[in-house]
Design a protein around this motif. Sequence first.
Motif, PDB file in Angstrom:
ATOM      1  N   PRO A 130       0.838  -1.215   0.000  1.00 48.42           N
ATOM      2  CA  PRO A 130       0.000   0.000   0.000  1.00 48.42           C
ATOM      3  C   PRO A 130       0.862   1.250   0.000  1.00 48.42           C
ATOM      4  N   SER A 131       0.402   2.242  -0.735  1.00 49.75           N
ATOM      5  CA  SER A 131       1.141   3.501  -0.851  1.00 49.75           C
ATOM      6  C   SER A 131       1.022   4.314   0.433  1.00 49.75           C
ATOM      7  N   ALA A 132       1.815   5.381   0.495  1.00 52.75           N
ATOM      8  CA  ALA A 132       1.760   6.267   1.652  1.00 52.75           C
ATOM      9  C   ALA A 132       0.413   6.983   1.719  1.00 52.75           C
ATOM     10  N   SER A 133      -0.179   7.213   0.552  1.00 52.39           N
ATOM     11  CA  SER A 133      -1.475   7.875   0.532  1.00 52.39           C
ATOM     12  C   SER A 133      -2.549   7.000   1.175  1.00 52.39           C
ATOM     13  N   LEU A 134      -2.571   5.712   0.832  1.00 58.10           N
ATOM     14  CA  LEU A 134      -3.548   4.803   1.433  1.00 58.10           C
ATOM     15  C   LEU A 134      -3.293   4.622   2.929  1.00 58.10           C
ATOM     16  N   THR A 135      -2.027   4.579   3.303  1.00 57.42           N
ATOM     17  CA  THR A 135      -1.698   4.456   4.729  1.00 57.42           C
ATOM     18  C   THR A 135      -2.181   5.669   5.518  1.00 57.42           C
ATOM     19  N   ALA A 136      -2.045   6.874   4.936  1.00 54.29           N
ATOM     20  CA  ALA A 136      -2.525   8.093   5.606  1.00 54.29           C
ATOM     21  C   ALA A 136      -4.044   8.070   5.735  1.00 54.29           C
ATOM     22  N   LEU A 137      -4.718   7.599   4.689  1.00 49.10           N
ATOM     23  CA  LEU A 137      -6.178   7.490   4.755  1.00 49.10           C
ATOM     24  C   LEU A 137      -6.607   6.552   5.879  1.00 49.10           C
ATOM     25  N   ALA A 138      -5.956   5.394   5.934  1.00 53.50           N
ATOM     26  CA  ALA A 138      -6.340   4.401   6.933  1.00 53.50           C
ATOM     27  C   ALA A 138      -6.025   4.888   8.347  1.00 53.50           C
ATOM     28  N   SER A 139      -4.886   5.530   8.529  1.00 50.27           N
ATOM     29  CA  SER A 139      -4.497   5.987   9.877  1.00 50.27           C
ATOM     30  C   SER A 139      -5.476   7.021  10.418  1.00 50.27           C
ATOM     31  N   SER A 140      -5.858   7.998   9.604  1.00 50.48           N
ATOM     32  CA  SER A 140      -6.815   9.002  10.067  1.00 50.48           C
ATOM     33  C   SER A 140      -8.184   8.375  10.329  1.00 50.48           C
ATOM     34  N   THR A 141      -8.556   7.381   9.525  1.00 52.72           N
ATOM     35  CA  THR A 141      -9.844   6.714   9.733  1.00 52.72           C
ATOM     36  C   THR A 141      -9.858   5.940  11.035  1.00 52.72           C
ATOM     37  N   PHE A 142      -8.751   5.243  11.346  1.00 50.54           N
ATOM     38  CA  PHE A 142      -8.694   4.479  12.600  1.00 50.54           C
ATOM     39  C   PHE A 142      -8.741   5.407  13.815  1.00 50.54           C
ATOM     40  N   ALA A 143      -8.060   6.553  13.734  1.00 51.93           N
ATOM     41  CA  ALA A 143      -8.065   7.500  14.856  1.00 51.93           C
ATOM     42  C   ALA A 143      -9.467   8.049  15.098  1.00 51.93           C
ATOM     43  N   HIS A 144     -10.144   8.394  14.002  1.00 52.95           N
ATOM     44  CA  HIS A 144     -11.504   8.888  14.178  1.00 52.95           C
ATOM     45  C   HIS A 144     -12.429   7.808  14.696  1.00 52.95           C
ATOM     46  N   CYS A 145     -12.229   6.583  14.269  1.00 52.20           N
ATOM     47  CA  CYS A 145     -13.079   5.480  14.728  1.00 52.20           C
ATOM     48  C   CYS A 145     -12.985   5.321  16.242  1.00 52.20           C
ATOM     49  N   ALA A 146     -11.771   5.412  16.787  1.00 54.72           N
ATOM     50  CA  ALA A 146     -11.601   5.255  18.239  1.00 54.72           C
ATOM     51  C   ALA A 146     -12.356   6.345  19.000  1.00 54.72           C
ATOM     52  N   ALA A 147     -12.242   7.603  18.537  1.00 57.84           N
ATOM     53  CA  ALA A 147     -12.925   8.698  19.224  1.00 57.84           C
ATOM     54  C   ALA A 147     -14.440   8.575  19.099  1.00 57.84           C
ATOM     55  N   SER A 148     -14.920   8.193  17.936  1.00 57.42           N
ATOM     56  CA  SER A 148     -16.364   8.081  17.726  1.00 57.42           C
ATOM     57  C   SER A 148     -16.961   6.960  18.559  1.00 57.42           C
ATOM     58  N   VAL A 149     -16.274   5.817  18.619  1.00 64.36           N
ATOM     59  CA  VAL A 149     -16.779   4.703  19.427  1.00 64.36           C
ATOM     60  C   VAL A 149     -16.832   5.088  20.898  1.00 64.36           C
ATOM     61  N   ALA A 150     -15.784   5.771  21.380  1.00 60.64           N
ATOM     62  CA  ALA A 150     -15.773   6.205  22.782  1.00 60.64           C
ATOM     63  C   ALA A 150     -16.909   7.177  23.066  1.00 60.64           C
ATOM     64  N   PHE A 151     -17.189   8.061  22.132  1.00 60.79           N
ATOM     65  CA  PHE A 151     -18.264   9.037  22.338  1.00 60.79           C
ATOM     66  C   PHE A 151     -19.624   8.361  22.406  1.00 60.79           C
TER      67      PHE A 151
END
Length: 296
Positions: A130-151
């Motif tokens: 996977p390219s750096a672009s896809l990795t950046a997409l996935a990393s930001s998505t995982f971070a938001h997922c953690a905050a949203s689930v906690a909320f």
Amino acid sequence: SKLRPRVAPQLPLPPRRALQMAAGRSPGPGRETEASEVHASTPAARGAPTQRGKFAEKARSGTPPPAADKRASQESLDAKRPEGAKRRTANGARKEATPPERFWQELFSAGSMVVPSIYFAWFLRQAEGPSASLTALASSTFAHCAASVAFHVQCACCGGDASFNHLESPLRCADMVLIHLCCIFYSGAACNWDSCFVAANAAVNLLCMLSLVWTRLGGLAGSPRDSLRTVGCIFLYTSALPYFRQDYWNYLGIICSYVVGGVFWKANARLDGWGHGMFHLTLVPASHFLLRSAST
């Protein structure tokens, strides 16, 4: 010559007394007559209830005064208003109170938020290197997922507490801030990391992020305008697909996914809180079209 008795000259009567004598009424003392006539013209003398008497009569009969009527009608309207509806606070500002007894709906929203992240992880696993672009997409998505689930878990646990307002939760602020972070990285992948577009998009999202953090640090509650700004940033980053990539099909797929999700998000109150979780599920096809476009 005979003397005639002297008779005192009669003074002319005042017009008011002359009329009373002509009508056959005894005028009596002038001031008393006028006072009695004034008193006879009052509502109490005629037997009609005065304003104070009306309130006293309502109090004796159990009928509340107008102020109590207004409060009672407002309470009845609040009772008829569906849960999650907007109410007005004492200072007149609109406040969206956290609806009680939506434990399972909030847990469903938390669980459905994980599904797009699972799809991101599966897509990266299928991609060879996977390219750096896809990795950046996935990393930001995982971070938001953690905050949203906690909320949403917090809303599920505290939804029945009358003192809890989800618009004042720090986890909501983190959820919204990370959505704007996702918009920054998503726009970079959508525009092939064009420096001008990335800078402009980042500036808009950073302003929204600062507004959210400043509001929370100031002790103020969030507002529905936060979500509207998020919608605007989503349409901003998706506009890079047809402009920089000429990728109209994936762009159409993303927009249709967001439109369907927006319908569920808007109808959340009518769906008794289940619409927000359905909105999360529509992010899966949106993620699919974005990843397919970014991987080409």
